[in-house]
Design an enzyme around this catalytic site. Sequence first.
Site, PDB file in Angstrom:
ATOM      1  N   LYS A  27       0.751  -1.350  -0.019  1.00 15.37           N
ATOM      2  CA  LYS A  27       0.065   0.004  -0.038  1.00 15.37           C
ATOM      3  C   LYS A  27       0.842   1.139  -0.070  1.00 15.37           C
ATOM      4  CE  LYS A  27      -3.848  -1.852   2.743  1.00 15.37           C
ATOM      5  NZ  LYS A  27      -5.006  -1.698   1.795  1.00 15.37           N
ATOM      6  N   ARG A  58     -10.584 -11.534   1.667  1.00 12.60           N
ATOM      7  CA  ARG A  58     -11.393 -12.477   1.238  1.00 12.60           C
ATOM      8  C   ARG A  58     -10.528 -13.953   1.149  1.00 12.60           C
ATOM      9  NH1 ARG A  58     -11.609  -9.409  -4.195  1.00 12.60           N
ATOM     10  NH2 ARG A  58     -11.183  -7.583  -2.500  1.00 12.60           N
TER      11      ARG A  58
END
Length: 496
Positions: free
Chosen positions: A278, A352
């Site tokens: 990130k 996920r």
Amino acid sequence: MELVVKSVSPETLKTATLVVAVGEGRKLGVAAKQVDELSGGAISAVLKRGDLAGKVGQSLLLHSLPNLKAERVLLVGVGKDEELGDRPFRKIVAGILNTLKGLGGSDAVLALDEIIVKNRDSYGKTRLLAETLVDGEYTFDQFKSQKAEPRALKKVTLLTIKAAQAEVQRAVNHATAIANGMAFTRTLGNLPPNICHPTFLGEQAKNLGKEFKDLKVEVLDEKKIKSLGMGSFYAVGQGSAQPPRLIVMQYNGGKKSEKPYALVGKGITFDTGGISLKPGAGMDEMKYDMGGAASVFGTLRAVLELKLPINLVCILACAENMPSGTASRPGDIVTTMSGQTVEILNTDAEGRLVLCDALTYSERFKPQAVIDIATLTGACVVALGAHTSGLLGNNDELIEQLLSAGKAADDRAWQLPLFDEYQEQLDSPFADIANIGGPKAGTITAACFLSRFTKNLNWAHLDIAGTAWTSGGKDKGATGRPVPLLTQYLLDRAKA
């Protein structure tokens, strides 16, 4: 703060501060009229001078009114009759609390029972009031050298009519448990990631099991996770020195024959993005990426406090997503517990990957319904902002129950579509499924991914990326959401 419910006339109580309502146009409420008459028109005299118009958000503090046992009277503007919604009502209560915090009195009496809030009965109105009061007391200063000054306010008495006393007390009990659960969730979220890691969360679960004897706790380590075939979950945590943990907590408050409800929480205690790193700006807020797991902790605590007559299983998939020589890479293919293979195209789509194995694991409990909660996608923040959680799932009845619970709890969710057309975005030339679906409809394709692992379940997914914490500025911090929504859903199921 202790909340007490009484059915007495306001002027008879000895208190540091008596709070009464004034409507727009300087219209005195029932309690305000009683106080005004007893004090020889002291309130009317003040209002005639134009010091308070009665609009929402206005307040005026009066001292030493004659013939009253209250040391002070706080006049609060509540606007026009029957036009008060949830949000302005909460603002009124928050304003009252802020005023009371600045006073020296140890107690206060709120004579606000006559206030009408749209679409709220005595129970619903009191739930909002009590929740706002207790949650408003929350502070997080354990890492500050200078602690917050201890507050004088210790007790607040809520006045109501005799006929509504039982419902008002029930609302206070529920609100207190929910606010306590929110505080637990907020503290876990606000803790720094060097302290709040997967092992720490496992310890918190064990501590909860010691506090509440009805709770069975099991913490599975990385060896067990691997042996269960959770290759997707394991891949997320393999780059960190902090090992992953699967936390399983079971509460059996219902009949043995009743199938449990299941809550599954994403517990990424820090998310660097892994190899798909990130940007550095704002990355500190990725300590909140375990907000789903934290909200499950808080909801469970509320359920335990209320001793709800239901069976509940809580599964937390906890890991730290770090870049290292052992981290998973874009292009890696992993095998999930379900046997399906996943091509990891982006290691920053890790939530996920842990949730899919936790959802498969939940099948062994044969749950009535499964709800997963996750700070899953930035796309949800773009779509719904910070006010509403995203909701998707494969069961219309479950979706409607959650939407209704969110509305009742003033912790709303909004349904997004889960059409088959979106599934095609997850096609992979090398594995059964890719872990990202491109730039379009990111919240939906993330839920599409999870839906591949919930075909045998009544399942709903809450994306709380926008609602779990307040970003940046002096108000930065965990919110405690969606503990009210989830607890309300379980209260509805338990008919409590």
